[in-house]
Design a protein around this motif. Structure first.
Motif, PDB file in Angstrom:
ATOM      1  N   UNK B 292      42.586  32.759 -36.082  1.00  0.00           N
ATOM      2  CA  UNK B 292      41.582  31.695 -36.414  1.00  0.00           C
ATOM      3  C   UNK B 292      41.090  31.573 -37.610  1.00  0.00           C
ATOM      4  N   UNK B 294      38.335  32.235 -39.057  1.00  0.00           N
ATOM      5  CA  UNK B 294      37.551  33.161 -39.684  1.00  0.00           C
ATOM      6  C   UNK B 294      38.170  34.340 -39.953  1.00  0.00           C
ATOM      7  N   UNK B 295      39.235  34.547 -39.330  1.00  0.00           N
ATOM      8  CA  UNK B 295      40.268  35.686 -39.719  1.00  0.00           C
ATOM      9  C   UNK B 295      41.108  35.093 -40.768  1.00  0.00           C
ATOM     10  N   UNK B 298      38.463  36.062 -43.406  1.00  0.00           N
ATOM     11  CA  UNK B 298      38.116  37.494 -43.521  1.00  0.00           C
ATOM     12  C   UNK B 298      39.314  38.372 -43.948  1.00  0.00           C
ATOM     13  N   UNK B 299      40.644  38.249 -43.575  1.00  0.00           N
ATOM     14  CA  UNK B 299      41.616  38.794 -44.191  1.00  0.00           C
ATOM     15  C   UNK B 299      41.814  38.623 -45.577  1.00  0.00           C
ATOM     16  N   UNK B 301      39.146  37.955 -47.735  1.00  0.00           N
ATOM     17  CA  UNK B 301      38.158  38.955 -48.063  1.00  0.00           C
ATOM     18  C   UNK B 301      38.612  40.400 -48.327  1.00  0.00           C
ATOM     19  N   UNK B 324      30.220  32.026 -42.502  1.00  0.00           N
ATOM     20  CA  UNK B 324      29.369  33.217 -42.630  1.00  0.00           C
ATOM     21  C   UNK B 324      30.273  34.320 -43.556  1.00  0.00           C
ATOM     22  N   UNK B 325      31.655  34.146 -43.214  1.00  0.00           N
ATOM     23  CA  UNK B 325      32.438  35.031 -43.998  1.00  0.00           C
ATOM     24  C   UNK B 325      32.344  34.571 -45.596  1.00  0.00           C
ATOM     25  N   UNK B 328      29.578  36.657 -46.940  1.00  0.00           N
ATOM     26  CA  UNK B 328      29.953  37.795 -47.235  1.00  0.00           C
ATOM     27  C   UNK B 328      30.467  37.882 -48.669  1.00  0.00           C
ATOM     28  N   UNK B 332      29.035  40.263 -51.500  1.00  0.00           N
ATOM     29  CA  UNK B 332      29.979  41.615 -52.066  1.00  0.00           C
ATOM     30  C   UNK B 332      30.388  41.121 -53.510  1.00  0.00           C
ATOM     31  N   UNK B 334      32.898  39.179 -54.386  1.00  0.00           N
ATOM     32  CA  UNK B 334      34.390  39.129 -54.603  1.00  0.00           C
ATOM     33  C   UNK B 334      35.055  38.166 -55.266  1.00  0.00           C
ATOM     34  N   UNK B 465      29.378  45.934 -48.954  1.00  0.00           N
ATOM     35  CA  UNK B 465      28.893  45.336 -47.884  1.00  0.00           C
ATOM     36  C   UNK B 465      27.991  44.125 -47.774  1.00  0.00           C
ATOM     37  N   UNK B 466      27.819  43.533 -46.510  1.00  0.00           N
ATOM     38  CA  UNK B 466      27.123  42.253 -46.539  1.00  0.00           C
ATOM     39  C   UNK B 466      25.566  42.621 -46.671  1.00  0.00           C
ATOM     40  N   UNK B 467      24.993  43.669 -46.407  1.00  0.00           N
ATOM     41  CA  UNK B 467      23.526  43.886 -46.589  1.00  0.00           C
ATOM     42  C   UNK B 467      23.414  43.906 -47.903  1.00  0.00           C
TER      43      UNK B 467
END
Lengths: 338, 613
Positions: B292, B294-295, B298-299, B301, B324-325, B328, B332, B334, B465-467
């Motif tokens: 999808x 999002x993936x 995410x991949x 990232x 959302x990603x 991130x 992060x 990146x 990380x996302x925090x």
């Protein structure tokens, strides 16, 4: 030389204070994974630990390896990208029942289907801990929580079933407080090429204390857990006199020495069997009629995605005339304007 | 050559090929365009097709069109209106009547002009041209179906295969009319069907029959001459925006000496970026068709964390899913490139049509204070440069970069002078060098970019990380630290301005009206401004490729004009952005959301009106 280079468990601990609740099962799992990493003999720089969101997903902060605490549900996808970018890495995904099976369910099954060489450690405490106690996709039907004050009206996932349904090649189950078993399983998972999923039955002291107690209680352990070993008969019980046999497509608990049953009649565990039929039956075993299967349930060899990806690139590189971007830009139909 | 042939010399011609979505019109148009480019015309193309793969035959909704404008001068748009329409059925005439130049030429398959097809196209009479008020157009009826069937009668082909070759007849005929070289098309057919010699023979036969028909019927078909354009010398190729985007990313990876990873999910009209990169295993490209959107990101990232040039591609709805990603990757810090090939929205909207309505989503569509660099390409071929620069900024400044293109750029093509890699700028990723002193969020004083260290590098082990985090990447809930980090992330993006070239003005440097645009509308805006200037109006164009941050001289440029009009294919998103960033000016707007590019005509009308006010 080799001895000088050998890592110890201290090499894997980070300076960060571990902030899980006292008594949480996560502490023991952290310990088991660090021990497994020492035993694996892989260089420290080559470990990457990727997590999603949830209590378990704080894990990377407590490691001294490379680590990435990502976003809810996406650890499987991020980890996939890490492994593809550098297939030499030993990649671990730390996730929980909510992270992997609810919001990240899609990524979870597709990671397994692709068979990317990643070790997925699924902390299953059957509850949402970080958001303070809501039911999860592994909570049993009828379970009462803050979001199900009258009990849930839905059936849970059995993680191993999802793994098999997604054509998984490796599935194992462990218990948080059994560090020795967990370490062995984590090592086996890491050595397995392809996606390895390890479900760890983990206790949440605060919101779901004792949810696995019937299985993990040391007093009942031998009666309620079947410790699977490849090539060995499926025997359990305090007196090691109970075993499993296959009868009309169903597993059945029998007692050795009764009704003419001998040790030789007991099913022998074969993790390498590609046909997942018996593995499925073992995954489904539940109290009170059966012991719960522990150990490596399935470990079938197959080509991993990352191996195939690298091989394909090498193969095409060898045969293609295009070796650089300049070659590419000049390929096909071009013309010269004088 | 017969004296009866009417020869018309033109500076530029627009032709629209049009038929059922299964009639092969896109291929016909592409072959014709390639052949035109080969003989030195400048050109611009515009495929216009429905989102249904095979909509009901013969209906107006199922019509697929391909317009190409080629000429002896610089051609920057596919043309507002077509001089020549090739229509394979009555529905094609109906669908394209609004896009015809008054008095233009219509070549149509007279065999398809049957009562049944009139009904399918919802004509109320059997006089379609009269009904569409096209009486005074020059019409050339050709029995294309009959002649194709006749040409193939000895080939033993089934009816379906015969009908599928009709487009080749039309291509042959139009090629004769415009004197296009047949050898290019013949080579293409031989290559495409090389495993099916019978298909090659059949297509070549039909193609030549079309050409011969034109020659034999020259008393009724005009012949056009469009001389080659005088363009800069060099080696050229035709390229569309999606391919140029993919190749620009490859160029960046080579310059940065990094492997490239693309995580993506198929979505119209961005899919071709994924396809083009998937084809380049020979350059070591790792493409990952994710489960999808999002993936997809995410991949990407993950790959950025692990040291690849990491790219994801999508269109509007996919950008929404990636929000959302993307946050991130902001958090992060990146390097990552997100290519957004815009289409009509909201929701599924108009998947195959063009629009510029994702601008505010790209700028602001994330939770929290989450600034990213936003770039926009402006022509099909400059997608190459902006993709390259998007990657350069991402890698040198450790930020996610969104590159905005659109369906018009992605599918449209133009001749492109092929650059040499040696002439491309260098890219120096900020790869950490000193393990002793490495801190994940220590920054370069000038750019505020952090250093990049990835798994496998010894001694740089760290956690991100996302925090919200501190200098070391460790979690920090300290209020002061959060304020500081939010400000730093914003300032880091602002400082990218030193990589942004100054805003250029096309035309006089001051005047009565400054036309402001961004992204894929450049060709139309430039043509319209050129036309206004030829009428002695003091109109200039300032076109934006860098949206965030904007060039440093925007205020100075804007202040030299009496009026400013912001033209965009949305309801005023860039205008709103400018009002926020450069509040000292009054912004007029010209907006269009029809899923279509601007026409030069409507732009000029608007400019005239603004000048009169």
């Amino acid at each position: 030389m080799a001895e000088e280079l050998a890592l110890t468990i201290k090499d894997f601990k980070s300076e960060n204070e571990v902030r899980w609740c006292p008594g949480c099962g996560d502490h023991a799992i952290l310990n088991s994974i660090q021990k497994a990493m020492v035993a694996l003999g892989i260089q420290h720089k080559d470990y990457a630990v990727i997590s999603g969101i949830g209590c378990s997903s704080r894990f990377p902060y407590y490691m001294s390896t490379y680590g990435f605490h990502t976003i809810h549900g996406r650890a499987a996808a991020v980890a996939s990208g890490v492994k593809c970018a550098n297939p030499n890495l030993c990649v671990w995904e730390i996730t929980g029942d909510g992270d992997a099976l609810a919001i990240g369910g899609n990524h979870f099954i597709h990671l397994i289907r692709r068979n990317i060489d990643i070790n997925v450690i699924l902390f299953n405490n059957k509850i949402y801990g970080l958001t303070k106690g809501q039911y999860s996709p592994t909570s049993d039907r009828g379970f009462v929580t803050k979001t199900s004050p009258y009990g849930t009206v839905e059936d849970p996932f059995v993680p191993g079933q999802l793994v098999l349904g997604a054509r998984g090649k490796f599935f194992a189950r462990s218990v948080d407080n059994n560090i020795k078993m967990s370490q062995e399983i984590f090592e086996a998972a890491a050595r397995h090429k392809g996606t390895s999923v390890v479900e760890v039955l983990q206790n949440c002291m605060i919101y779901n204390n004792g949810i696995h107690a019937a299985i993990t209680d040391p007093k009942m352990k031998k009666e309620h857990q079947l410790m699977l070993k490849h090539g060995e008969p499926m025997i359990f019980g305090d007196n090691e006199d109970k075993g499993l046999v296959l009868e009309c497509g169903h597993l059945k608990v029998v007692k050795i020495g009764e009704d003419g049953v001998t040790r030789d009649d007991i099913l022998v565990h074969d993790v390498t069997e590609p046909n997942g039929f018996v593995h499925q039956l073992l995954i489904n075993m539940a109290l009170p009629d059966f012991p719960v299967a522990m150990g490596v349930i399935r470990a079938v060899e197959a080509t991993s995605y990352d191996e195939a990806m690298v091989a394909q690139i090498e193969e095409v590189k060898e045969t293609s005339k295009i070796k650089s971007v300049d070659d590419l830009l000049m390929s096909g139909n071009t013309w010269v304007v004088e | 050559m017969s004296k009866e042939t009417k020869v018309i010399e033109l500076e530029e011609v627009a032709i629209r090929f049009s038929g059922d979505s299964g009639d092969g019109m896109q291929l016909t148009g592409t072959l014709f365009s390639d052949a035109s480019a080969l003989i030195g015309n400048d050109l611009s193309t515009f495929p216009d097709y429905p989102s249904e793969i095979r909509a009901p035959q013969g209906t107006v909704g199922g019509v697929s069109g391909f317009q190409v404008q080629f000429g002896t001068r610089r051609v920057t748009t596919p043309g507002d209106y077509a001089h020549v329409l090739v229509a394979m059925n009555p529905a094609a005439v109906k669908a394209n009547a609004p896009f015809m130049r008054p008095g233009g030429t219509i070549i149509y398959d007279q065999d398809s002009f049957t009562e049944k097809n009139f009904q399918k196209a919802k004509f109320t009479t059997d006089q379609p041209f009269e009904e569409l008020k096209l009486d005074d157009y020059f019409k050339i009826p050709v029995p294309i179906t009959t002649l194709t069937r006749e040409a193939l009668k000895d080939f033993g082909l089934d009816n379906k295969s015969i009908l599928r070759s009709k487009n080749m007849f039309a291509l042959g005929l139009v090629s004769w009319m415009f004197n296009r070289p047949m050898d290019y098309m013949e080579r293409f057919i031989q290559n495409k069907f090389k495993k099916k010699p019978a298909v090659v023979e059949a297509n070549l036969k039909v193609l030549r029959s079309g050409w011969n028909y034109g020659m034999n019927m020259q008393h009724m078909t005009p012949r056009y001459i469009v001389h080659a354009a005088s363009i800069e010398h060099g080696v050229y190729r035709n390229i569309n925006g999606n391919l140029a985007t993919a190749w620009g990313l490859l160029a960046a990876a080579e310059k940065a000496n990094l492997e490239i990873f693309l995580g993506s999910y198929p979505i119209t009209p961005a899919t071709e970026v994924l396809q083009a990169l998937a084809a380049r295993k020979d350059l070591g490209v790792k493409t990952f068709q994710a489960e999808d959107e999002i993936a997809g990101i995410s991949t990407t990232i993950g790959a950025a964390f692990a040291g690849d040039l990491a790219v994801t591609s999508t269109s509007g709805p996919g950008l929404a899913l990636k929000s959302e990603a993307l946050g991130l990757s902001v958090m992060a810090e990146l390097p990552l490139v997100l290519v957004n090939v815009q289409r009509g929205g909201p929701s599924t909207g108009l998947p195959t049509k063009t629009e510029q309505s994702d601008l505010l989503q790209a700028l602001y569509g994330r939770n929290g204070e989450s600034p990213v660099v936003v770039l926009a390409a402006s022509t099909p071929s400059d997608c190459f440069n902006y993709a390259f620069h998007a990657a350069k900024i991402a890698l040198e400044r450790m930020v996610p970069v969104i590159l905005m293109t659109d369906g018009f750029l992605g599918n449209g093509s133009e001749p492109w002078k092929i650059p040499k890699m040696a002439d491309m700028p260098e890219i120096t990723p900020r790869i950490a060098k000193n393990a002793e002193t490495y801190k994940p969020y220590a920054r370069d004083e000038e750019t505020l970019a952090r250093e990049w260290a990835f798994p496998g590098m010894d001694g740089f082990q760290h956690r991100i990380g996302g925090l919200e985090k501190d200098l070391m990447g460790n979690v920090s809930h300290d209020p002061e630290n959060h304020q500081k980090m939010v400000e730093i992330r914003a300032e880091k993006v602002r400082r990218v301005v030193d990589m942004v070239p100054e805003l250029e003005v096309c035309g006089e440097q001051e005047g009565d009206l400054l036309v402001v645009g961004w992204g894929g509308t450049f060709g139309h805006l430039e043509s319209a401004v050129r036309e206004m200037r030829s009428l002695d109006h003091k109109v200039s164009l300032a076109h934006f490729n860098y949206i965030n941050p904007m060039p440093a001289n925007v205020h100075e440029v804007f202040s030299r004009f009496k009026k400013i009009v912001v033209c965009e294919l949305n309801m005023g998103q860039f205008a709103a952005y400018l009002r926020d960033k450069e509040p000292d000016f009054k912004y007029e707007q010209f907006n269009k959301v029809k899923g279509l590019p601007f026409t030069v005509h409507e732009l000029c009308e608007k400019f005239e009106q603004l000048l009169e006010e």
